[in-house]
Design a protein around this motif. Structure first.
Motif, mmCIF file in Angstrom:
data_model
loop_
_atom_site.group_PDB
_atom_site.id
_atom_site.type_symbol
_atom_site.label_atom_id
_atom_site.label_comp_id
_atom_site.label_asym_id
_atom_site.label_seq_id
_atom_site.Cartn_x
_atom_site.Cartn_y
_atom_site.Cartn_z
ATOM 1 N N PRO A 255 0.804 -1.221 0.000
ATOM 2 C CA PRO A 255 0.000 0.000 0.000
ATOM 3 C C PRO A 255 0.840 1.275 0.000
ATOM 4 O O PRO A 255 0.451 2.274 -0.603
ATOM 5 N N GLU A 256 2.012 1.237 0.634
ATOM 6 C CA GLU A 256 2.868 2.428 0.665
ATOM 7 C C GLU A 256 3.316 2.826 -0.737
ATOM 8 O O GLU A 256 3.354 4.005 -1.081
ATOM 9 N N ASP A 257 3.656 1.834 -1.561
ATOM 10 C CA ASP A 257 4.050 2.116 -2.943
ATOM 11 C C ASP A 257 2.865 2.659 -3.729
ATOM 12 O O ASP A 257 3.006 3.593 -4.516
ATOM 13 N N CYS A 258 1.718 2.052 -3.529
ATOM 14 C CA CYS A 258 0.515 2.496 -4.237
ATOM 15 C C CYS A 258 0.120 3.904 -3.818
ATOM 16 O O CYS A 258 -0.357 4.691 -4.646
ATOM 17 N N GLU B 146 -0.760 9.564 -5.377
ATOM 18 C CA GLU B 146 -0.577 11.008 -5.215
ATOM 19 C C GLU B 146 -0.295 11.704 -6.544
ATOM 20 O O GLU B 146 -0.507 12.902 -6.678
ATOM 21 N N LEU B 147 0.149 10.949 -7.534
ATOM 22 C CA LEU B 147 0.442 11.513 -8.851
ATOM 23 C C LEU B 147 -0.790 11.586 -9.748
ATOM 24 O O LEU B 147 -0.718 12.143 -10.845
ATOM 25 N N ILE B 148 -1.903 11.030 -9.297
ATOM 26 C CA ILE B 148 -3.120 10.988 -10.106
ATOM 27 C C ILE B 148 -4.142 11.947 -9.513
ATOM 28 O O ILE B 148 -4.754 11.658 -8.473
ATOM 29 N N PRO B 149 -4.343 13.107 -10.153
ATOM 30 C CA PRO B 149 -5.287 14.090 -9.627
ATOM 31 C C PRO B 149 -6.707 13.523 -9.497
ATOM 32 O O PRO B 149 -7.181 12.790 -10.370
#
Length: 61
Positions: free
Chosen positions: A11-14, A19-22
């Motif tokens: 989940p940390e990677d996801c 955060e990069l997807i508005p």
């Protein structure tokens, strides 16, 4: 929707990718089977996926 105990896609990677997807939301599926949860080993896994998809489909475009 990462699985809380998934070691392949933690989940940390996801969260960092999300955060990069508005306008996106991160919904973590709680399950003890990690990546194997994808095989529907727990009824609660399927319920959580169904609930998240239901909410997504009910959201106006």
């Amino acid at each position: 929707m990462p699985i809380s105990t998934d070691k392949f896609f933690p989940p940390e990677d996801c969260a960092a990718e999300q955060e990069l997807i508005p306008g996106s939301d991160l919904r973590v599926i709680e399950d003890v089977h990690g990546h194997a949860s994808l095989f529907g080993l727990s009824p609660s896994y399927l319920e959580q996926v169904d609930d998240a998809l239901r909410k997504l489909l009910e959201t106006p475009a």
